[in-house]
Every structure is written in structure tokens, then in C-alpha cells.
Design a protein around this motif. Structure first.
Motif, PDB file in Angstrom:
ATOM      1  N   GLU A  94       0.832  -1.205   0.000  1.00 10.77           N
ATOM      2  CA  GLU A  94       0.000   0.000   0.000  1.00 10.77           C
ATOM      3  C   GLU A  94       0.869   1.260   0.000  1.00 10.77           C
ATOM      4  O   GLU A  94       0.624   2.198  -0.760  1.00 10.77           O
ATOM      5  CB  GLU A  94      -0.904  -0.014   1.229  1.00 10.77           C
ATOM      6  CG  GLU A  94      -1.852   1.154   1.313  1.00 10.77           C
ATOM      7  CD  GLU A  94      -2.723   1.103   2.561  1.00 10.77           C
ATOM      8  OE1 GLU A  94      -3.467   2.080   2.767  1.00 10.77           O
ATOM      9  OE2 GLU A  94      -2.667   0.128   3.316  1.00 10.77           O
ATOM     10  N   MET A  95       1.887   1.281   0.841  1.00  9.28           N
ATOM     11  CA  MET A  95       2.786   2.434   0.904  1.00  9.28           C
ATOM     12  C   MET A  95       3.556   2.587  -0.401  1.00  9.28           C
ATOM     13  O   MET A  95       3.842   3.704  -0.839  1.00  9.28           O
ATOM     14  CB  MET A  95       3.754   2.289   2.079  1.00  9.28           C
ATOM     15  CG  MET A  95       3.087   2.417   3.432  1.00  9.28           C
ATOM     16  SD  MET A  95       4.194   2.026   4.802  1.00  9.28           S
ATOM     17  CE  MET A  95       5.112   3.570   4.926  1.00  9.28           C
ATOM     18  N   GLY A  96       3.904   1.468  -1.031  1.00 10.41           N
ATOM     19  CA  GLY A  96       4.606   1.515  -2.308  1.00 10.41           C
ATOM     20  C   GLY A  96       3.766   2.163  -3.401  1.00 10.41           C
ATOM     21  O   GLY A  96       4.282   2.881  -4.251  1.00 10.41           O
ATOM     22  N   TRP A  97       2.471   1.928  -3.379  1.00 11.21           N
ATOM     23  CA  TRP A  97       1.571   2.495  -4.378  1.00 11.21           C
ATOM     24  C   TRP A  97       1.269   3.966  -4.118  1.00 11.21           C
ATOM     25  O   TRP A  97       0.927   4.706  -5.045  1.00 11.21           O
ATOM     26  CB  TRP A  97       0.257   1.719  -4.427  1.00 11.21           C
ATOM     27  CG  TRP A  97       0.316   0.542  -5.358  1.00 11.21           C
ATOM     28  CD1 TRP A  97       0.468  -0.756  -4.991  1.00 11.21           C
ATOM     29  CD2 TRP A  97       0.225   0.552  -6.783  1.00 11.21           C
ATOM     30  NE1 TRP A  97       0.481  -1.555  -6.114  1.00 11.21           N
ATOM     31  CE2 TRP A  97       0.325  -0.773  -7.224  1.00 11.21           C
ATOM     32  CE3 TRP A  97       0.070   1.566  -7.733  1.00 11.21           C
ATOM     33  CZ2 TRP A  97       0.278  -1.123  -8.573  1.00 11.21           C
ATOM     34  CZ3 TRP A  97       0.018   1.212  -9.074  1.00 11.21           C
ATOM     35  CH2 TRP A  97       0.125  -0.107  -9.482  1.00 11.21           C
ATOM     36  N   GLU A  98       1.359   4.399  -2.880  1.00  8.53           N
ATOM     37  CA  GLU A  98       1.033   5.790  -2.555  1.00  8.53           C
ATOM     38  C   GLU A  98       2.075   6.730  -3.146  1.00  8.53           C
ATOM     39  O   GLU A  98       3.270   6.552  -2.945  1.00  8.53           O
ATOM     40  CB  GLU A  98       0.975   5.986  -1.034  1.00  8.53           C
ATOM     41  CG  GLU A  98      -0.172   5.258  -0.386  1.00  8.53           C
ATOM     42  CD  GLU A  98      -0.083   5.234   1.128  1.00  8.53           C
ATOM     43  OE1 GLU A  98       0.957   5.627   1.694  1.00  8.53           O
ATOM     44  OE2 GLU A  98      -1.072   4.816   1.750  1.00  8.53           O
ATOM     45  N   ASP A  99       1.612   7.742  -3.854  1.00  5.54           N
ATOM     46  CA  ASP A  99       2.531   8.676  -4.507  1.00  5.54           C
ATOM     47  C   ASP A  99       3.375   9.470  -3.512  1.00  5.54           C
ATOM     48  O   ASP A  99       4.534   9.739  -3.749  1.00  5.54           O
ATOM     49  CB  ASP A  99       1.756   9.672  -5.382  1.00  5.54           C
ATOM     50  CG  ASP A  99       1.146   9.001  -6.598  1.00  5.54           C
ATOM     51  OD1 ASP A  99       1.564   7.879  -6.923  1.00  5.54           O
ATOM     52  OD2 ASP A  99       0.247   9.606  -7.213  1.00  5.54           O
ATOM     53  N   ARG A 100       2.790   9.857  -2.399  1.00  6.30           N
ATOM     54  CA  ARG A 100       3.492  10.753  -1.474  1.00  6.30           C
ATOM     55  C   ARG A 100       4.275  10.039  -0.387  1.00  6.30           C
ATOM     56  O   ARG A 100       4.882  10.678   0.443  1.00  6.30           O
ATOM     57  CB  ARG A 100       2.493  11.719  -0.838  1.00  6.30           C
ATOM     58  CG  ARG A 100       1.981  12.722  -1.826  1.00  6.30           C
ATOM     59  CD  ARG A 100       1.024  13.684  -1.151  1.00  6.30           C
ATOM     60  NE  ARG A 100       0.787  14.811  -2.021  1.00  6.30           N
ATOM     61  CZ  ARG A 100       1.261  16.032  -1.799  1.00  6.30           C
ATOM     62  NH1 ARG A 100       1.954  16.298  -0.737  1.00  6.30           N
ATOM     63  NH2 ARG A 100       1.010  16.999  -2.644  1.00  6.30           N
ATOM     64  N   THR A 101       4.257   8.728  -0.357  1.00  3.91           N
ATOM     65  CA  THR A 101       5.019   7.997   0.659  1.00  3.91           C
ATOM     66  C   THR A 101       6.394   7.663   0.086  1.00  3.91           C
ATOM     67  O   THR A 101       6.498   6.859  -0.830  1.00  3.91           O
ATOM     68  CB  THR A 101       4.300   6.697   1.071  1.00  3.91           C
ATOM     69  OG1 THR A 101       3.003   7.019   1.540  1.00  3.91           O
ATOM     70  CG2 THR A 101       5.082   5.976   2.153  1.00  3.91           C
ATOM     71  N   PRO A 102       7.454   8.285   0.603  1.00  9.30           N
ATOM     72  CA  PRO A 102       8.788   8.018   0.059  1.00  9.30           C
ATOM     73  C   PRO A 102       9.309   6.652   0.500  1.00  9.30           C
ATOM     74  O   PRO A 102       8.889   6.093   1.515  1.00  9.30           O
ATOM     75  CB  PRO A 102       9.644   9.145   0.650  1.00  9.30           C
ATOM     76  CG  PRO A 102       8.944   9.510   1.911  1.00  9.30           C
ATOM     77  CD  PRO A 102       7.476   9.286   1.659  1.00  9.30           C
ATOM     78  N   PHE A 103      10.223   6.125  -0.283  1.00 11.20           N
ATOM     79  CA  PHE A 103      10.838   4.843   0.065  1.00 11.20           C
ATOM     80  C   PHE A 103      11.546   4.930   1.418  1.00 11.20           C
ATOM     81  O   PHE A 103      11.623   3.950   2.150  1.00 11.20           O
ATOM     82  CB  PHE A 103      11.823   4.397  -1.018  1.00 11.20           C
ATOM     83  CG  PHE A 103      11.148   3.939  -2.282  1.00 11.20           C
ATOM     84  CD1 PHE A 103      10.387   2.782  -2.289  1.00 11.20           C
ATOM     85  CD2 PHE A 103      11.269   4.654  -3.456  1.00 11.20           C
ATOM     86  CE1 PHE A 103       9.756   2.344  -3.449  1.00 11.20           C
ATOM     87  CE2 PHE A 103      10.650   4.229  -4.614  1.00 11.20           C
ATOM     88  CZ  PHE A 103       9.899   3.072  -4.610  1.00 11.20           C
TER      89      PHE A 103
END
Length: 94
Positions: free
Chosen positions: A17-26
Motif C-alpha cells: 500500500e505504501m509503495g503504491w502511494e505517490d506521497r510515501t517516500p521509500f
């Protein structure tokens, strides 16, 4: 999360889910789960259908918001303004 600790199915779902979110950085994923960008890519490749993984990689390639160092100064958080507050999160109420 300690390195080399097995990830629970809930952790894997959250990482995807975090990987798909545009604003969540690696970097946020690495801070929370101890997975570097290359490890996230490996996990996504393993857990997703091949077509979904290719779509995700095409979407993430060159996306500045997935890397803190490439972000503009006006992007200062992980959460989109359109996301509900954590207090309305059904998972947190279990």
C-alpha cells in the motif's frame, strides 16, 4: 522492525500500500520496516501479479515524490491531504 525478521501478511499488505502511494517516500518504508528501495521492489515483484508489478514500476520510475531528496519543498509529509485522519482508520479500532 529488526533486520531479517519475517514480515507478517499485514506488514506485506501495508508495504505494498505504501509503495503504491505517490506521497510515501521509500525512506518512510525503510524507517518503518527496514526495507531499502531495492528490497521493496523485490517484495512487490514477488507479491504482485506480473502485470501489476510492471504497471507499478512504470508509475514509480522517475517519480520525485517517492524520494525525499528529489521532493520539492512544498511536499513535507507522507500523507495526502485527501486521506482520512488516522482516528477514522478501521484497522486502528480493532
Amino acid at each position: 522492525m529488526p533486520e531479517n525478521a519475517p514480515l507478517s501478511p499485514a506488514d506485506i499488505d501495508r508495504i505494498i500500500e505504501m509503495g503504491w502511494e505517490d506521497r510515501t517516500p521509500f525512506e518512510a518504508i525503510e524507517t518503518q520496516f527496514g526495507l531499502a528501495e531495492k528490497d521493496v521492489i523485490t517484495l512487490m515483484r514477488r507479491e504482485m501479479k506480473a502485470s501489476s508489478f510492471r504497471m507499478w514500476r512504470a508509475r514509480m520510475s522517475g517519480r520525485a515524490t517517492k524520494h525525499r531528496a528529489l521532493r520539492s519543498d512544498d511536499v513535507d509529509g507522507f500523507k495526502s491531504n485527501q486521506q482520512r485522519s488516522i482516528t477514522h482508520n478501521k484497522i486502528s479500532k480493532r
